[in-house]
Scaffold this motif. Structure first.
Motif, mmCIF file in Angstrom:
data_model
loop_
_atom_site.group_PDB
_atom_site.id
_atom_site.type_symbol
_atom_site.label_atom_id
_atom_site.label_comp_id
_atom_site.label_asym_id
_atom_site.label_seq_id
_atom_site.Cartn_x
_atom_site.Cartn_y
_atom_site.Cartn_z
ATOM 1 N N ARG A 322 35.036 56.116 41.694
ATOM 2 C CA ARG A 322 33.582 56.006 42.602
ATOM 3 C C ARG A 322 33.850 57.084 43.569
ATOM 4 N N ASP A 323 32.831 58.080 43.572
ATOM 5 C CA ASP A 323 32.785 58.991 44.643
ATOM 6 C C ASP A 323 34.023 59.887 44.253
ATOM 7 N N GLY A 324 34.297 60.113 43.129
ATOM 8 C CA GLY A 324 35.348 61.075 42.684
ATOM 9 C C GLY A 324 36.671 60.467 42.870
ATOM 10 N N LYS A 325 36.791 59.265 43.172
ATOM 11 C CA LYS A 325 38.203 58.868 43.620
ATOM 12 C C LYS A 325 38.490 57.352 42.692
ATOM 13 N N GLU A 326 39.737 57.237 42.226
ATOM 14 C CA GLU A 326 39.965 56.345 41.607
ATOM 15 C C GLU A 326 40.176 54.977 42.456
ATOM 16 N N VAL A 327 39.570 54.038 42.449
ATOM 17 C CA VAL A 327 39.758 52.737 43.367
ATOM 18 C C VAL A 327 40.069 51.404 42.378
ATOM 19 N N VAL A 328 40.563 50.356 43.030
ATOM 20 C CA VAL A 328 40.939 49.273 42.228
ATOM 21 C C VAL A 328 39.574 48.141 42.752
ATOM 22 N N VAL A 329 39.112 47.818 41.749
ATOM 23 C CA VAL A 329 37.876 46.709 42.175
ATOM 24 C C VAL A 329 38.239 45.354 41.604
ATOM 25 N N SER A 330 37.681 44.285 41.920
ATOM 26 C CA SER A 330 37.827 43.201 41.488
ATOM 27 C C SER A 330 36.823 42.718 40.259
ATOM 28 N N GLY A 331 37.486 41.648 39.585
ATOM 29 C CA GLY A 331 36.760 41.192 38.262
ATOM 30 C C GLY A 331 35.696 40.297 38.679
ATOM 31 N N SER A 332 35.058 39.530 37.899
ATOM 32 C CA SER A 332 33.838 38.636 38.162
ATOM 33 C C SER A 332 34.529 37.146 38.218
ATOM 34 N N TRP A 333 33.852 36.392 38.757
ATOM 35 C CA TRP A 333 34.193 34.928 38.771
ATOM 36 C C TRP A 333 33.929 34.320 37.577
ATOM 37 N N GLU A 334 32.918 34.858 36.767
ATOM 38 C CA GLU A 334 32.539 34.457 35.519
ATOM 39 C C GLU A 334 33.838 34.602 34.420
ATOM 40 N N ASP A 335 34.829 35.203 34.770
ATOM 41 C CA ASP A 335 36.192 35.427 33.794
ATOM 42 C C ASP A 335 37.270 35.014 34.759
ATOM 43 N N ALA A 336 37.104 33.758 35.515
ATOM 44 C CA ALA A 336 38.032 33.536 36.283
ATOM 45 C C ALA A 336 39.344 32.884 35.657
ATOM 46 N N PHE A 337 40.337 33.033 35.985
ATOM 47 C CA PHE A 337 41.644 31.929 35.438
ATOM 48 C C PHE A 337 42.181 31.267 36.291
ATOM 49 N N LEU A 338 42.961 30.053 36.117
ATOM 50 C CA LEU A 338 43.767 29.394 37.025
ATOM 51 C C LEU A 338 45.155 30.102 36.928
ATOM 52 N N GLY A 339 45.968 29.887 37.910
ATOM 53 C CA GLY A 339 47.443 30.086 38.163
ATOM 54 C C GLY A 339 48.162 29.414 39.273
ATOM 55 N N ASN A 340 48.980 30.001 39.741
ATOM 56 C CA ASN A 340 49.776 29.434 40.994
ATOM 57 C C ASN A 340 50.380 30.558 41.727
ATOM 58 N N SER A 341 51.036 30.271 42.910
ATOM 59 C CA SER A 341 51.566 31.520 43.580
ATOM 60 C C SER A 341 52.580 32.437 42.917
ATOM 61 N N ASN A 342 52.492 33.485 43.064
ATOM 62 C CA ASN A 342 53.477 34.566 42.475
ATOM 63 C C ASN A 342 54.438 34.808 43.619
ATOM 64 N N ARG A 343 54.687 34.044 44.537
ATOM 65 C CA ARG A 343 55.877 34.079 45.485
ATOM 66 C C ARG A 343 56.661 33.229 44.826
ATOM 67 N N ASN A 344 57.623 33.342 43.859
ATOM 68 C CA ASN A 344 58.439 32.787 43.173
ATOM 69 C C ASN A 344 59.428 33.492 42.432
ATOM 70 N N PRO A 345 60.590 33.034 42.035
ATOM 71 C CA PRO A 345 61.715 33.556 41.331
ATOM 72 C C PRO A 345 61.612 34.164 39.818
ATOM 73 N N PHE A 346 60.293 33.817 39.377
ATOM 74 C CA PHE A 346 60.132 33.943 37.946
ATOM 75 C C PHE A 346 59.268 35.196 37.591
ATOM 76 N N THR A 347 58.065 35.510 38.208
ATOM 77 C CA THR A 347 57.021 36.311 37.771
ATOM 78 C C THR A 347 56.238 36.721 39.090
#
Length: 666
Positions: A322-347
């Motif tokens: 965007r405007d010549g710069k690489e940026v990180v953008v969010s996906g759509s809630w239509e493609d939402a997934f469930l998960g859990n906190s990643n503040r853990n010993p595993f992943t």
């Protein structure tokens, strides 16, 4: 070479606890030393000299040794290696303690800074050699976050004076709770007189208005997330936003983490929505009331599997130009997934993270509180009871609840028996209060009793944040073990809070005064992580604010908004003015990091760090200050993000909750 205080100059009343005092000499300068009584069982050790010129020292210090065989040690910050130091950056309620059956020798450093900033004051607990050390040096941060001495310190020309206060704690109640006297010392001399720099209680309504205008108006496109899910209209503020999403940011916006909404032990959207609900009812704002209810709907929309449920709904990020710069953008809630906190010993992957018992208990607790305090929505009670049934089946023979469980129902090893269990006990006592089902009460008390026996007086405050958040020091070798050089566990105050809250609930449930006594001991250890004085070297207000653990650098961490009511509850139950003052100070400190005209000192730091911020950003608030172990007058220590559910939204909720429960002093 070292110099020492002759044994005959150590007062007789000190000799039961204090064996020796020694210090480093200064070349060509005579140091005078004295140990004098300043109050009953309180002595001040003062070393002084007149320096004819600026004197390079690199490091200079005093060392104290006990006159007994210790069994108890305490330091506010870990110093795992020789040369490490407890830097004055983490002088919140600073003290070193060495104790045994005959008492506790407690020593307090000077907290008034130094002349000209030529050096830093520090301290160190070498438990392997039973030495408490205090002194001056330069320091540097290493890791996240430890401090070590570096060369280059210079004592300025003129009078040099360095004092350490010794508290001789020999009474039974002092040995039982060595923190109480330290807390009282600091609050009487500093804290009770210095809170005027914090936002006044009668101004907090204005801060709350800033929060909700920011979240739901000026920053609504980045913060408020609303979508349809499982046939329901749901919504909540985004987990995290950064200054780079500001409407005033001159470049294309870029996000920091995956767009997500959490119901977790820190970031609990349901808890924050309770504040929005209270504010909306109080102000007659139908739009905000609808938003609060959307967040409730989101929480109870998470499907349960044999009572268990996930804690995060998220989208996947992608990169764009965007405007010549690489940026990180969010996906759509239509493609939402469930998960859990990643503040853990595993992943770090939200989708692959296992379910966390603590997160589920904390979310279910707030379902019950919503049901009891805001709306008697029977769906909330049924959801919590379904979870409670499974939770009871997970309690082990001792009384602990596990930490993590995978999707196949297997219990995972880390923190299988930890103080995180206290949050589950707190939830069960809340559920007992509504249903009067004795099974919930009995399981909760069995858990609390084993935590008293095995955790509380051992100082084993290990929870997920201790090892698997931003500070991962020791995660591969320390769980369940003390740091050898300090003979103290790596500790986090979040589990202290769960335990203090559970003990208070146990006392309210049973009227057994022993629970209140244990709770006070737990609360006082928690309060050792609160700033009991205004650091003279801090360019913004920090008094009343909290740190996190004994291996990190935060000041004014947003958990102070969570802790405030618990402190007030103990203050009211015990008739302790100090606790009440500390509780309100914590609440007031919860708003000090906000970017807004009401905080001129903090806002000046924000502008130095991020000059593009403007009026549309009023209400933006970093969750803490000086996280990396450094601060300065040019904006060092100011961060870049807001976590609504652990920052401004959580602070607003705490104020509105306390206003509804305890009220505000007139």
């Amino acid at each position: 070479m070292t110099a020492s205080l002759p044994p005959e100059r150590i007062p007789v009343s000190c000799r039961k606890l204090l064996h020796s005092v020694e210090w480093d000499p200064l070349p060509g300068v005579e140091i005078s030393a004295g140990l004098t009584a300043s109050a009953p069982d309180e002595y001040t050790l003062t070393l002084s000299a007149v320096l004819p010129q600026d004197t390079p020292v690199d490091a200079w210090g005093i060392r104290l040794r006990p006159a007994f065989s210790p069994s108890f040690y305490w330091t506010p910050h870990l110093t795992p290696k020789e040369g490490d130091v407890v830097d004055m950056h983490v002088f919140r309620t600073p003290a070193l303690m060495i104790g045994g059956t005959g008492g506790v020798l407690t020593a307090l450093p000077p907290v008034d800074g130094n002349r000209g900033g030529a050096f830093r004051v520090g301290m160190d607990l070498d438990a392997q050699n039973d030495v408490m050390a205090f002194g001056v040096s330069n320091t540097e941060v290493y890791g996240h976050v430890l401090f070590r001495r570096t060369p280059g310190a210079v004592l300025p020309k003129g009078e040099f004076r360095f004092s350490v206060v010794l508290l001789l704690q020999t009474a039974e109640e002092e040995v039982h709770n060595p923190f109480r006297r330290v807390l009282r010392y600091y609050w009487d001399r500093y804290g009770s007189k210095q809170t005027g720099c914090l936002p006044a209680l009668d101004t907090l309504d204005a801060y709350v208005e800033r929060v909700y205008h920011w979240a739901f108006s000026s920053w609504k496109d980045a913060v408020w997330q609303e979508f349809s899910w499982n046939g329901r209209r749901v919504g909540a503020p985004a987990f995290i936003v950064t200054v780079f999403q500001s409407p005033n940011y001159p470049g294309p916006p870029s996000v920091r983490e995956e767009l997500s909404i959490w119901n977790q032990a820190w970031f609990c959207s349901l808890r924050s929505a309770m504040g929005v609900y209270r504010y909306a009812e109080r102000t007659g704002n139908a739009g905000l009331l609808e938003k609060a209810r959307m967040t409730k709907e989101l929480a109870i929309s998470f499907p349960q599997e044999d009572g268990l449920f996930d804690g995060v709904i998220a989208t996947r990020n992608r990169t764009e130009i965007r405007d010549g710069k690489e940026v990180v953008v969010s996906g759509s809630w239509e493609d939402a997934f469930l998960g859990n906190s990643n503040r853990n010993p595993f992943t770090w992957d939200l989708a692959a993270s296992p379910r966390h018992i603590l997160d589920m208990s904390w979310t279910a607790l707030h379902m019950l509180r919503w049901h009891r305090e805001l709306e008697q929505d029977e769906r909330l009670l049924r959801y919590a009871e379904a979870y409670a049934g499974r939770l009871l089946s997970l309690q082990d023979a001792k009384g602990y609840f596990p930490a993590w469980i995978d999707r196949e129902g297997r219990l995972l090893e880390p923190l299988r028996q930890s103080p995180e269990s206290a949050a589950s006990a707190l939830f069960l006592l809340e559920l007992y209060g509504i249903t009067k089902n004795a099974a919930y009460r009995d399981a909760a008390l069995r858990c609390i009793d084993i935590l008293i026996k095995e955790i509380l007086y051992d100082g084993r405050w290990e929870d997920f944040e201790t090892y698997w958040s931003c500070c991962r020091y020791g995660c591969d070798f320390l769980p369940g073990r003390r740091v050898e050089r300090n003979r103290i566990y790596k500790q986090c105050n979040l589990s202290m809070y769960y335990m203090a809250s559970a003990l208070f609930a146990a006392w309210k449930t049973t009227q057994d005064g022993a629970y209140l006594c244990h709770g006070r001991r737990c609360l006082d250890e928690l309060l050792m992580t609160q700033s009991s004085f205004q650091q003279a070297w801090a360019p913004i207000p920090v008094i009343g604010g909290f740190g996190v653990m004994n291996c990190d650098g935060e000041l004014n961490d947003s958990r102070q908004s969570l802790f405030a009511e618990c402190i007030l509850q103990y203050g009211c139950a015990l008739g302790e003015t100090e606790y009440i003052e500390r509780g309100y100070a914590a609440l007031r400190a919860a708003f000090t990091m906000m970017f807004c005209p009401e905080n001129p000192q903090t806002t000046a730091m924000w502008k130095k760090r991020w000059p593009f911020l403007g009026e549309e950003d009023y209400g933006f608030m970093m969750e803490n200050y000086g996280h990396g172990g450094k601060t300065d007058a040019d904006g060092e220590g100011i961060g870049e993000f807001t976590i609504y559910d652990w920052g401004n939204g959580a602070s607003a909720e705490a104020y509105l909750r306390i206003r509804a429960h305890e009220g505000l002093p007139s």
